[in-house]
Design an enzyme around this catalytic site. Structure first.
Site, PDB file in Angstrom:
ATOM      1  NE  ARG A  83      29.066  65.544  52.633  1.00 53.98           N
ATOM      2  CZ  ARG A  83      28.617  65.569  51.392  1.00 53.98           C
ATOM      3  NH1 ARG A  83      28.132  66.683  50.889  1.00 53.98           N
ATOM      4  NH2 ARG A  83      28.652  64.483  50.644  1.00 53.98           N
ATOM      5  CE  LYS A  89      43.614  60.058  39.407  1.00 57.43           C
ATOM      6  NZ  LYS A  89      43.778  59.032  38.460  1.00 57.43           N
ATOM      7  CG  ASP A 126      50.909  60.316  39.519  1.00 57.54           C
ATOM      8  OD1 ASP A 126      50.510  59.149  39.682  1.00 57.54           O
ATOM      9  OD2 ASP A 126      51.121  60.816  38.408  1.00 57.54           O
ATOM     10  CG  HIS A 127      48.029  55.843  43.014  1.00 55.47           C
ATOM     11  ND1 HIS A 127      46.969  56.452  42.402  1.00 55.47           N
ATOM     12  CD2 HIS A 127      48.101  54.611  42.475  1.00 55.47           C
ATOM     13  CE1 HIS A 127      46.424  55.622  41.546  1.00 55.47           C
ATOM     14  NE2 HIS A 127      47.094  54.502  41.556  1.00 55.47           N
ATOM     15  CE  LYS A 177      50.504  51.684  40.641  1.00 50.48           C
ATOM     16  NZ  LYS A 177      49.739  50.656  41.339  1.00 50.48           N
ATOM     17  CD  GLU A 216      42.039  50.918  34.983  1.00 50.47           C
ATOM     18  OE1 GLU A 216      41.420  50.582  35.993  1.00 50.47           O
ATOM     19  OE2 GLU A 216      41.992  52.053  34.495  1.00 50.47           O
ATOM     20  CG  ASP A 258      41.060  58.632  35.745  1.00 54.35           C
ATOM     21  OD1 ASP A 258      41.036  59.244  36.828  1.00 54.35           O
ATOM     22  OD2 ASP A 258      41.002  57.387  35.656  1.00 54.35           O
ATOM     23  CG  HIS A 263      48.413  57.750  37.056  1.00 52.76           C
ATOM     24  ND1 HIS A 263      48.726  58.293  38.277  1.00 52.76           N
ATOM     25  CD2 HIS A 263      47.114  57.380  37.141  1.00 52.76           C
ATOM     26  CE1 HIS A 263      47.663  58.254  39.057  1.00 52.76           C
ATOM     27  NE2 HIS A 263      46.669  57.714  38.387  1.00 52.76           N
ATOM     28  CE  LYS A 277      38.214  53.693  34.213  1.00 57.63           C
ATOM     29  NZ  LYS A 277      38.998  52.945  35.220  1.00 57.63           N
ATOM     30  CE  LYS A 293      45.820  45.225  37.852  1.00 60.96           C
ATOM     31  NZ  LYS A 293      45.312  46.526  38.198  1.00 60.96           N
TER      32      LYS A 293
HETATM   33  P1  NDP Z   1      34.104  59.392  48.003  1.00 59.58           P
HETATM   34  O1  NDP Z   1      33.019  60.053  47.258  1.00 59.58           O
HETATM   35  O2  NDP Z   1      34.014  57.961  48.313  1.00 59.58           O
HETATM   36  O3  NDP Z   1      34.290  60.144  49.414  1.00 59.58           O
HETATM   37  C1  NDP Z   1      34.280  61.541  49.494  1.00 59.58           C
HETATM   38  C2  NDP Z   1      34.523  61.963  50.917  1.00 59.58           C
HETATM   39  O4  NDP Z   1      34.523  63.376  50.967  1.00 59.58           O
HETATM   40  C3  NDP Z   1      33.492  61.474  51.888  1.00 59.58           C
HETATM   41  O5  NDP Z   1      34.134  61.263  53.132  1.00 59.58           O
HETATM   42  C4  NDP Z   1      32.530  62.655  51.979  1.00 59.58           C
HETATM   43  O6  NDP Z   1      31.934  62.757  53.233  1.00 59.58           O
HETATM   44  C5  NDP Z   1      33.497  63.809  51.868  1.00 59.58           C
HETATM   45  N1  NDP Z   1      32.859  65.043  51.356  1.00 59.58           N
HETATM   46  C6  NDP Z   1      32.965  66.249  51.874  1.00 59.58           C
HETATM   47  N2  NDP Z   1      32.302  67.169  51.222  1.00 59.58           N
HETATM   48  C7  NDP Z   1      31.722  66.575  50.237  1.00 59.58           C
HETATM   49  C8  NDP Z   1      30.903  67.031  49.203  1.00 59.58           C
HETATM   50  N3  NDP Z   1      30.552  68.308  49.085  1.00 59.58           N
HETATM   51  N4  NDP Z   1      30.476  66.111  48.335  1.00 59.58           N
HETATM   52  C9  NDP Z   1      30.811  64.829  48.465  1.00 59.58           C
HETATM   53  N5  NDP Z   1      31.620  64.336  49.442  1.00 59.58           N
HETATM   54  C10 NDP Z   1      32.067  65.210  50.319  1.00 59.58           C
HETATM   55  O7  NDP Z   1      35.452  59.767  47.247  1.00 59.58           O
HETATM   56  P2  NDP Z   1      36.781  58.908  47.159  1.00 59.58           P
HETATM   57  O8  NDP Z   1      37.177  58.497  48.523  1.00 59.58           O
HETATM   58  O9  NDP Z   1      36.627  57.880  46.120  1.00 59.58           O
HETATM   59  O10 NDP Z   1      37.827  59.976  46.565  1.00 59.58           O
HETATM   60  C11 NDP Z   1      38.401  60.966  47.373  1.00 59.58           C
HETATM   61  C12 NDP Z   1      39.491  61.662  46.564  1.00 59.58           C
HETATM   62  O11 NDP Z   1      40.481  60.714  46.208  1.00 59.58           O
HETATM   63  C13 NDP Z   1      39.006  62.276  45.249  1.00 59.58           C
HETATM   64  O12 NDP Z   1      39.740  63.444  45.013  1.00 59.58           O
HETATM   65  C14 NDP Z   1      39.367  61.220  44.225  1.00 59.58           C
HETATM   66  O13 NDP Z   1      39.562  61.771  42.944  1.00 59.58           O
HETATM   67  C15 NDP Z   1      40.667  60.699  44.806  1.00 59.58           C
HETATM   68  N6  NDP Z   1      40.990  59.345  44.375  1.00 59.58           N
HETATM   69  C16 NDP Z   1      40.177  58.300  44.695  1.00 59.58           C
HETATM   70  C17 NDP Z   1      40.485  57.020  44.295  1.00 59.58           C
HETATM   71  C18 NDP Z   1      39.645  55.850  44.663  1.00 59.58           C
HETATM   72  O14 NDP Z   1      39.995  54.729  44.287  1.00 59.58           O
HETATM   73  N7  NDP Z   1      38.549  56.022  45.384  1.00 59.58           N
HETATM   74  C19 NDP Z   1      41.711  56.753  43.503  1.00 59.58           C
HETATM   75  C20 NDP Z   1      42.527  57.907  43.258  1.00 59.58           C
HETATM   76  C21 NDP Z   1      42.158  59.147  43.690  1.00 59.58           C
HETATM   77  P3  NDP Z   1      30.517  62.112  53.600  1.00 59.58           P
HETATM   78  O15 NDP Z   1      30.351  60.874  52.762  1.00 59.58           O
HETATM   79  O16 NDP Z   1      30.644  61.806  55.031  1.00 59.58           O
HETATM   80  O17 NDP Z   1      29.508  63.099  53.261  1.00 59.58           O
END
Ligand code: NDP
Length: 509
Positions: A64, A173, A202-203, A207, A241, A260, A265, A365, A370
């Site tokens: 977005r 996930k 499942d990252h 590993k 962790e 989670d 995992h 957590k 860790k």
């Molecule tokens: P973030 O909240 O940081 O980012 C979400 C992304 O999705 C942004 O680019 C956002 O766009 C976009 N987006 C689109 N539609 C929506 C909406 N309706 N509401 C909110 N965001 C929206 O999430 P993460 O990057 O942390 O996580 C992404 C996925 O990866 C999730 O499924 C999470 O469970 C998984 N994950 C994340 C980990 C991590 O360490 N971050 C680890 C393991 C899994 P914009 O900001 O431009 O609006």
């Protein structure tokens, strides 16, 4: 232990350059998010530097936040300056990489933005020769997954509308938050994609030490004869962790440790430890065996849950000598939250090999250390005639270390040098860093490369995801039905006291 000097060493020689994917475009939905900047983009850039990306490759960001192509390229460079774990973006390598990056500013509910994506993909096929091959990576909040899948179909980006090349989808996930929501998501997925086109991440499975579990078991003859109920006393799997929720309180408070970590995992580690040898290295041969493990675990009756599962939530305490706040005072966490930050579960794999052997799983957590590891504890010797009466003779323990140390350690008894026949525990250690001379590549690098190559081995199949949810569902229900006494362990401790009632021999963190 070190790797034999003359043996071929694929790690030392770099990743296998023969296994480069077909030309393709990879589209990251959620490209302005945390996971993309910290893990996904750095992994792609590292693959480029290792020469493992196809020459005809393109990356499209879709989110977005407002960017044009150049603005998104500048954003990517900025993130790589901070998060690249190999060379930083610079010179011809970066210029060349930047050329294949595009971006779509999108409202996820608007089909015209998916049609704009389709035009970019067609331009890539024409200009960058990406061959009609598309990998869609869902890195958004899971609530958005079904909408994206639906829009892909509406815009003609589904596999059936793309006879020129392959279309695959990577799903981050969590795959559902309970059994019902996982099934609902799967219903949406299978309207558009066949199972062979779906890559559920499942990252942990990416590993190196986790991949090594199968090599340890099935590329050696010494472990398999004793890898069963006749010799194994118990198996402990730990994913602990010291970190708290680290800015992800909103997400975590609706998830908790069981959803989670344990359901995905930790259960996947259990499957790798308990599975039968597959007939071949084929993805489905391996995934069939993993599923059979889950099928052999009976979901507990609600009344039995208190005997086989313990939950906890951290209070304020000390981590590395520094004070940290309680879970309920973390940002974006409900101050009356009953979400567990610790879960321990005892399961039995009810089959010929494992009948009667308890598998203890725990994750939490803000614990003392860790550490992610699998400890296989063997039975005691049947008859003791050695050692002084005061000597403890401990059982042998094989520990597969996943993080932060990566390697394998075997604990056994040895005679203390000298006139007396004293016995003491010693250990034999293999460490990836010293054994192979290089650090293991991060999990996401391997997983993204595998998805581009069409290798599903390290991705979770739907039947296994569903069965894992079936196993944890009664625990979720039982916990929802009773109000816990939280907080019940201090940050920096070994976890809640109740865990020792479940099992009194947890390895010290
Ligand atoms: P973030 O909240 O940081 O980012 C979400 C992304 O999705 C942004 O680019 C956002 O766009 C976009 N987006 C689109 N539609 C929506 C909406 N309706 N509401 C909110 N965001 C929206 O999430 P993460 O990057 O942390 O996580 C992404 C996925 O990866 C999730 O499924 C999470 O469970 C998984 N994950 C994340 C980990 C991590 O360490 N971050 C680890 C393991 C899994 P914009 O900001 O431009 O609006």
């Amino acid at each position: 232990m070190t790797a034999t000097a003359t043996a071929p060493n694929p790690l030392r020689e770099g990743l296998d350059t023969q296994r480069i994917s077909d030309p393709c475009t990879i589209v990251f939905f959620g490209a302005s998010g945390d996971l993309f900047k910290r893990m996904l983009l750095p992994s792609i850039y590292e693959l480029r530097q290792r020469g493992t990306l196809p020459t005809n490759f393109a990356l499209v960001g879709f989110a977005r936040s407002q960017y044009d192509d150049d603005g998104f390229r500048a954003y990517c460079k900025e993130q790589l300056d901070q998060f690249a774990y190999g060379a930083k973006p610079d010179g011809a390598m970066w210029d060349d990489f930047a050329k294949c990056i595009r971006y779509v500013t999108a409202d996820f509910g608007d089909t015209s933005h998916f049609e704009a994506l389709k035009r970019i993909l067609e331009e890539n096929d024409r200009d960058l020769k990406t061959g009609g091959n598309r990998l869609f990576y869902l890195s958004t909040p899971p609530s958005v997954f079904p909408g994206i899948i639906d829009q892909l179909q509406k815009a003609g980006l589904d596999p059936k509308s793309n006879p020129k090349g392959w279309t695959r989808i990577v799903v981050e996930k969590p795959f559902g938050t309970d059994l019902a929501s996982a099934r609902a998501l799967q219903t949406e997925v299978e309207k558009v994609f066949d199972e062979g086109q779906v890559y559920r991440i499942d990252h942990y499975l990416g590993k190196e030490p986790v991949q090594d579990i199968m090599a340890l078991r099935f590329a050696n003859v010494i472990f398999e004869p004793i890898w069963n109920r006749n010799y194994v006393q118990s198996v402990q799997i730990t994913a602990a962790e010291t970190l708290g929720v680290e800015g992800r309180g909103g997400y975590y408070d609706s998830a908790g440790a069981l959803r989670d970590m344990i359901q995905n995992h930790v259960m996947n580690l259990l499957a790798l430890v308990a599975m039968e040898p597959p007939a071949t290295a084929d993805a489905d041969a391996i995934r069939n065996e993993k599923f059979k493990v889950f099928a052999s675990i009976q979901p507990p009756a609600l009344a039995d849950v208190p005997k086989m599962a313990v939950r906890g939530q951290y209070d304020a305490g000390l981590i590395d000598g520094k004070p940290v706040p309680s879970y309920r005072t973390e940002p974006d966490v409900n101050p009356k939250s009953d979400t567990e930050t610790y879960a321990a579960v005892k399961l039995f794999v009810e089959n010929w090999r494992w009948a009667g052997v308890p598998f203890y799983l725990r994750s939490g957590k803000r614990l003392a250390r860790k550490v992610s590891e699998i400890a296989v504890t063997f039975k005691n010797i049947p008859h003791r005639f050695y050692g002084e009466k005061t000597d403890e003779i401990d059982p042998n323990v094989l520990v597969i270390k996943i993080q932060p140390d990566e390697g394998v350690s075997l604990r056994f008894e040895a005679k203390v040098p000298g006139q007396k026949s004293h016995i003491r525990t010693v250990s034999m250690d293999f460490n990836y860093g010293t054994g192979f001379g290089v650090q293991s590549p991060p999990a996401y690098e391997r997983l993204i490369a595998d998805a581009m190559r069409g290798d599903q081995t390290l991705f979770t199949r739907w039947d296994a995801v569903q069965r894992a949810w079936e196993i944890v569902t009664p625990i979720q229900q039982s916990w929802q039905n009773a109000t816990p006494t939280f907080p019940n362990y201090g940050a920096g401790s070994q976890g809640p006291h109740g865990a020792t009632q479940l099992f009194d021999d947890w390895r010290t963190l």
